[in-house]
Design a protein around this motif. Structure first.
Motif, PDB file in Angstrom:
ATOM      1  N   PHE A  55       0.879  -1.168   0.000  1.00  0.00           N
ATOM      2  CA  PHE A  55       0.000   0.000   0.000  1.00  0.00           C
ATOM      3  C   PHE A  55       0.917   1.219   0.000  1.00  0.00           C
ATOM      4  O   PHE A  55       1.933   1.228   0.700  1.00  0.00           O
ATOM      5  N   ILE A  56       0.534   2.242  -0.737  1.00  0.00           N
ATOM      6  CA  ILE A  56       1.447   3.390  -0.821  1.00  0.00           C
ATOM      7  C   ILE A  56       0.676   4.706  -0.814  1.00  0.00           C
ATOM      8  O   ILE A  56      -0.471   4.765  -1.282  1.00  0.00           O
ATOM      9  N   THR A  57       1.312   5.735  -0.257  1.00  0.00           N
ATOM     10  CA  THR A  57       0.695   7.060  -0.282  1.00  0.00           C
ATOM     11  C   THR A  57       1.762   8.115  -0.510  1.00  0.00           C
ATOM     12  O   THR A  57       2.953   7.882  -0.287  1.00  0.00           O
ATOM     13  N   ASP A  58       1.324   9.278  -0.976  1.00  0.00           N
ATOM     14  CA  ASP A  58       2.230  10.414  -1.159  1.00  0.00           C
ATOM     15  C   ASP A  58       1.348  11.654  -1.264  1.00  0.00           C
ATOM     16  O   ASP A  58       0.175  11.571  -1.636  1.00  0.00           O
ATOM     17  N   ILE A  59       1.954  12.796  -0.945  1.00  0.00           N
ATOM     18  CA  ILE A  59       1.220  14.051  -1.075  1.00  0.00           C
ATOM     19  C   ILE A  59       1.107  14.403  -2.567  1.00  0.00           C
ATOM     20  O   ILE A  59       0.230  15.150  -2.991  1.00  0.00           O
ATOM     21  N   ASN A  60       1.975  13.802  -3.353  1.00  0.00           N
ATOM     22  CA  ASN A  60       2.053  14.061  -4.787  1.00  0.00           C
ATOM     23  C   ASN A  60       1.305  12.945  -5.545  1.00  0.00           C
ATOM     24  O   ASN A  60       1.768  11.807  -5.614  1.00  0.00           O
TER      25      ASN A  60
ATOM     26  N   ALA B 110       9.024   9.348   4.081  1.00  0.00           N
ATOM     27  CA  ALA B 110       8.733  10.714   3.632  1.00  0.00           C
ATOM     28  C   ALA B 110       9.231  11.745   4.642  1.00  0.00           C
ATOM     29  O   ALA B 110      10.230  12.423   4.405  1.00  0.00           O
ATOM     30  N   LEU B 111       8.546  11.813   5.768  1.00  0.00           N
ATOM     31  CA  LEU B 111       8.749  12.924   6.701  1.00  0.00           C
ATOM     32  C   LEU B 111       9.369  12.477   8.012  1.00  0.00           C
ATOM     33  O   LEU B 111       9.356  11.293   8.346  1.00  0.00           O
ATOM     34  N   SER B 112       9.822  13.468   8.779  1.00  0.00           N
ATOM     35  CA  SER B 112      10.288  13.216  10.150  1.00  0.00           C
ATOM     36  C   SER B 112       9.096  13.207  11.104  1.00  0.00           C
ATOM     37  O   SER B 112       8.017  13.678  10.753  1.00  0.00           O
ATOM     38  N   ALA B 113       9.315  12.700  12.296  1.00  0.00           N
ATOM     39  CA  ALA B 113       8.362  12.772  13.416  1.00  0.00           C
ATOM     40  C   ALA B 113       6.987  12.188  13.100  1.00  0.00           C
ATOM     41  O   ALA B 113       5.969  12.625  13.638  1.00  0.00           O
ATOM     42  N   VAL B 114       6.942  11.163  12.238  1.00  0.00           N
ATOM     43  CA  VAL B 114       5.646  10.568  11.911  1.00  0.00           C
ATOM     44  C   VAL B 114       5.199   9.577  12.986  1.00  0.00           C
ATOM     45  O   VAL B 114       4.032   9.199  13.040  1.00  0.00           O
ATOM     46  N   ILE B 115       6.136   9.165  13.840  1.00  0.00           N
ATOM     47  CA  ILE B 115       5.755   8.345  14.997  1.00  0.00           C
ATOM     48  C   ILE B 115       5.577   9.320  16.151  1.00  0.00           C
ATOM     49  O   ILE B 115       6.547   9.785  16.761  1.00  0.00           O
ATOM     50  N   ASN B 116       4.327   9.678  16.388  1.00  0.00           N
ATOM     51  CA  ASN B 116       4.033  10.679  17.420  1.00  0.00           C
ATOM     52  C   ASN B 116       2.805  10.252  18.222  1.00  0.00           C
ATOM     53  O   ASN B 116       2.232   9.186  17.958  1.00  0.00           O
ATOM     54  N   GLU B 117       2.387  11.088  19.151  1.00  0.00           N
ATOM     55  CA  GLU B 117       1.295  10.682  20.050  1.00  0.00           C
ATOM     56  C   GLU B 117      -0.011  10.441  19.313  1.00  0.00           C
ATOM     57  O   GLU B 117      -0.839   9.646  19.740  1.00  0.00           O
ATOM     58  N   ASP B 118      -0.207  11.130  18.201  1.00  0.00           N
ATOM     59  CA  ASP B 118      -1.445  10.939  17.429  1.00  0.00           C
ATOM     60  C   ASP B 118      -1.417   9.647  16.619  1.00  0.00           C
ATOM     61  O   ASP B 118      -2.445   8.990  16.458  1.00  0.00           O
TER      62      ASP B 118
ATOM     63  N   ALA C 192      12.973   6.979   6.248  1.00  0.00           N
ATOM     64  CA  ALA C 192      12.931   8.392   6.666  1.00  0.00           C
ATOM     65  C   ALA C 192      13.857   8.639   7.860  1.00  0.00           C
ATOM     66  O   ALA C 192      14.084   7.742   8.672  1.00  0.00           O
ATOM     67  N   ASN C 193      14.341   9.854   7.948  1.00  0.00           N
ATOM     68  CA  ASN C 193      15.162  10.266   9.092  1.00  0.00           C
ATOM     69  C   ASN C 193      14.277  10.723  10.242  1.00  0.00           C
ATOM     70  O   ASN C 193      13.176  11.223  10.017  1.00  0.00           O
ATOM     71  N   ASN C 194      14.773  10.585  11.462  1.00  0.00           N
ATOM     72  CA  ASN C 194      14.103  11.136  12.650  1.00  0.00           C
ATOM     73  C   ASN C 194      12.620  10.788  12.714  1.00  0.00           C
ATOM     74  O   ASN C 194      11.766  11.651  12.867  1.00  0.00           O
ATOM     75  N   GLN C 195      12.325   9.504  12.607  1.00  0.00           N
ATOM     76  CA  GLN C 195      10.922   9.062  12.581  1.00  0.00           C
ATOM     77  C   GLN C 195      10.213   9.278  13.911  1.00  0.00           C
ATOM     78  O   GLN C 195       9.027   9.559  13.961  1.00  0.00           O
ATOM     79  N   LEU C 196      10.961   9.128  15.004  1.00  0.00           N
ATOM     80  CA  LEU C 196      10.340   9.265  16.335  1.00  0.00           C
ATOM     81  C   LEU C 196      10.273  10.741  16.722  1.00  0.00           C
ATOM     82  O   LEU C 196      11.305  11.423  16.700  1.00  0.00           O
ATOM     83  N   GLU C 197       9.087  11.202  17.097  1.00  0.00           N
ATOM     84  CA  GLU C 197       9.000  12.591  17.561  1.00  0.00           C
ATOM     85  C   GLU C 197       9.807  12.762  18.847  1.00  0.00           C
ATOM     86  O   GLU C 197      10.393  13.805  19.093  1.00  0.00           O
ATOM     87  N   SER C 198       9.819  11.699  19.657  1.00  0.00           N
ATOM     88  CA  SER C 198      10.680  11.697  20.847  1.00  0.00           C
ATOM     89  C   SER C 198      11.074  10.254  21.139  1.00  0.00           C
ATOM     90  O   SER C 198      10.414   9.317  20.671  1.00  0.00           O
TER      91      SER C 198
END
Ligand code: NAD
Length: 356
Positions: free
Chosen positions: A200-205, A238-246, A260-266
């Motif tokens: 399954f795949i997604t992109d903003i583009n 794709a993006l950073s911080a996609v593993i977050n509280e939401d 992706a780099n920096n996947q964990l928000e913290s």
């Protein structure tokens, strides 16, 4: 911002500000640690809202690069550069050549390469002023675009995660939710499909998704739904911080492993994934393929060597997962421990009297 407090806390060796009025160059280079060798790190070009943001970015990412290079088994330290400016409008030959001269003045302590907002052609301009640059185009003897190798390394790491968590590495029995169909996501998703996985795949583009659907039969998912997909592996590309509280409570996967780099928000969220029984492949370990590929350029580029080097990511991820399980610690902690152990051990191998 209190610069010396931040530098002291993160343990940087050197932070250099370069300014050249005529070309508009405003650049900060942060050399975090050179215990293992010269510090290599990408040059990011970004229209930062203010200088403090640029400095914060360069300090954080350079410290991450030290761990990344150490875990990858490279004889390199960690650094990063930021170029303040808009990559669409502010690039010029003079800008990159002025920067090349400044990098030369560091005597090889810092080696630059491409990053967000810069590319192989920019590196070629820098190369006209200094040897301390990698990631120049293959046509001129360089290692070229690293993203194919980043994706390949990620695939090796994914296999290690599957063996550990699913008890097999059969991609035909495994489903993936890939976030991002850019350079890394595209190559990864294509390889996964070629090996028989459901993707399954997604992109903003939209165009990139359509391409992935038409070319190799990925299944398109709306951007906001990617976290909810029931797939064995969620692969952030794709993006950073996609593993977050939401997003963490929404995940239906058993493994998080992507480029992706920096996947964990913290870091706490890495611990939370562990608590929920979701295996997290530390991003800087699994996405080191591009770095490994570029590093080979320092000794004369050879694609076979690059492929052999990148294949080691399977074992690096396995070691992290084994250490985490044995010590009952989250994987992000195990990765850091392994990186720091290597830096400490190699910092101590000074030869006895008479050696250097
Ligand atoms: P890229 O710009 O080619 O691809 C990123 C993709 O993400 C683009 O297609 C973009 O449209 C898409 N995107 C943006 N916002 C999105 C959203 N909200 N939801 C879904 N998709 C979205 O970049 P890349 O080189 O493929 O890098 C991807 C990630 O991998 C970045 O985090 C990068 O730092 C990291 N990384 C890349 C490399 C490399 O070799 N290129 C190496 C290490 C790490």
């Amino acid at each position: 911002m209190n610069l010396f407090e931040a530098v002291g806390r993160l343990g940087h060796e050197q932070v250099v500000f370069f300014h050249h009025r005529e070309s508009g160059l405003r650049c900060v280079i942060a050399i975090h640690n050179t215990a293992l060798g010269p510090a290599l790190g990408g040059l990011r070009m970004w229209p930062y809202a203010n200088e403090a943001d640029a400095v914060r970015d360069v300090l954080k990412h350079s410290a991450d690069m030290t761990h990344k290079a150490a875990l990858a088994g490279l004889n390199l330290g960690g650094a990063k550069g930021v170029l303040i400016g808009n990559p669409e409008t502010d690039k010029s030959e003079a800008l990159f050549r002025a920067l090349g001269r400044f990098i030369q003045s560091l005597g090889g302590r810092y080696i630059t390469t491409e990053d967000v907002g810069t590319n192989a052609e920019d590196m070629e301009l820098i190369r006209q002023e200094t040897r301390h640059v990698v990631g120049v185009p293959q046509l001129v003897g360089g290692s070229g675009d690293p993203s194919r190798f980043t994706a390949l390394g990620t695939l090796h790491g994914i296999r290690a995660c599957m063996e550990f968590k699913l008890g097999h590495a059969d991609l035909r029995r495994t489903s993936f939710a890939v976030q991002g169909a850019g350079q890394v996501g595209y190559h990864l998703a294509k390889s996964l499909r070629a090996a028989g996985a459901k993707v399954f795949i997604t992109d903003i583009n939209e165009e990139r998704i359509e391409h992935a659907v038409a070319e190799f039969g990925a299944e398109a998912v709306p951007m906001s739904h990617i976290y909810d997909v029931e797939a064995d592996v969620f692969s952030p590309c794709a993006l950073s911080a996609v593993i977050n509280e939401d997003t963490v409570p929404r995940l239906r996967c058993r493994i998080v492993a992507g480029g992706a780099n920096n996947q964990l928000e913290s870091e706490e969220l890495g611990t939370e994934l562990d608590r929920r029984g979701i295996l997290y492949a530390p991003d800087y370990a699994i996405n080191a393929g591009g770095l490994m590929n570029s590093a080979i350029e320092l000794e004369g580029y050879n694609e076979d060597r690059a492929l052999r080097s990148v294949a080691r990511i399977h074992d690096i991820i396995s070691r992290i997962l084994t250490l985490a399980a044995r010590n009952n610690i989250p994987t992000w902690q195990a990765a850091r421990r392994l990186a720091e152990e290597r830096i400490t051990a190699l910092s101590r191998i000074k030869l006895p009297y008479g050696g250097r």
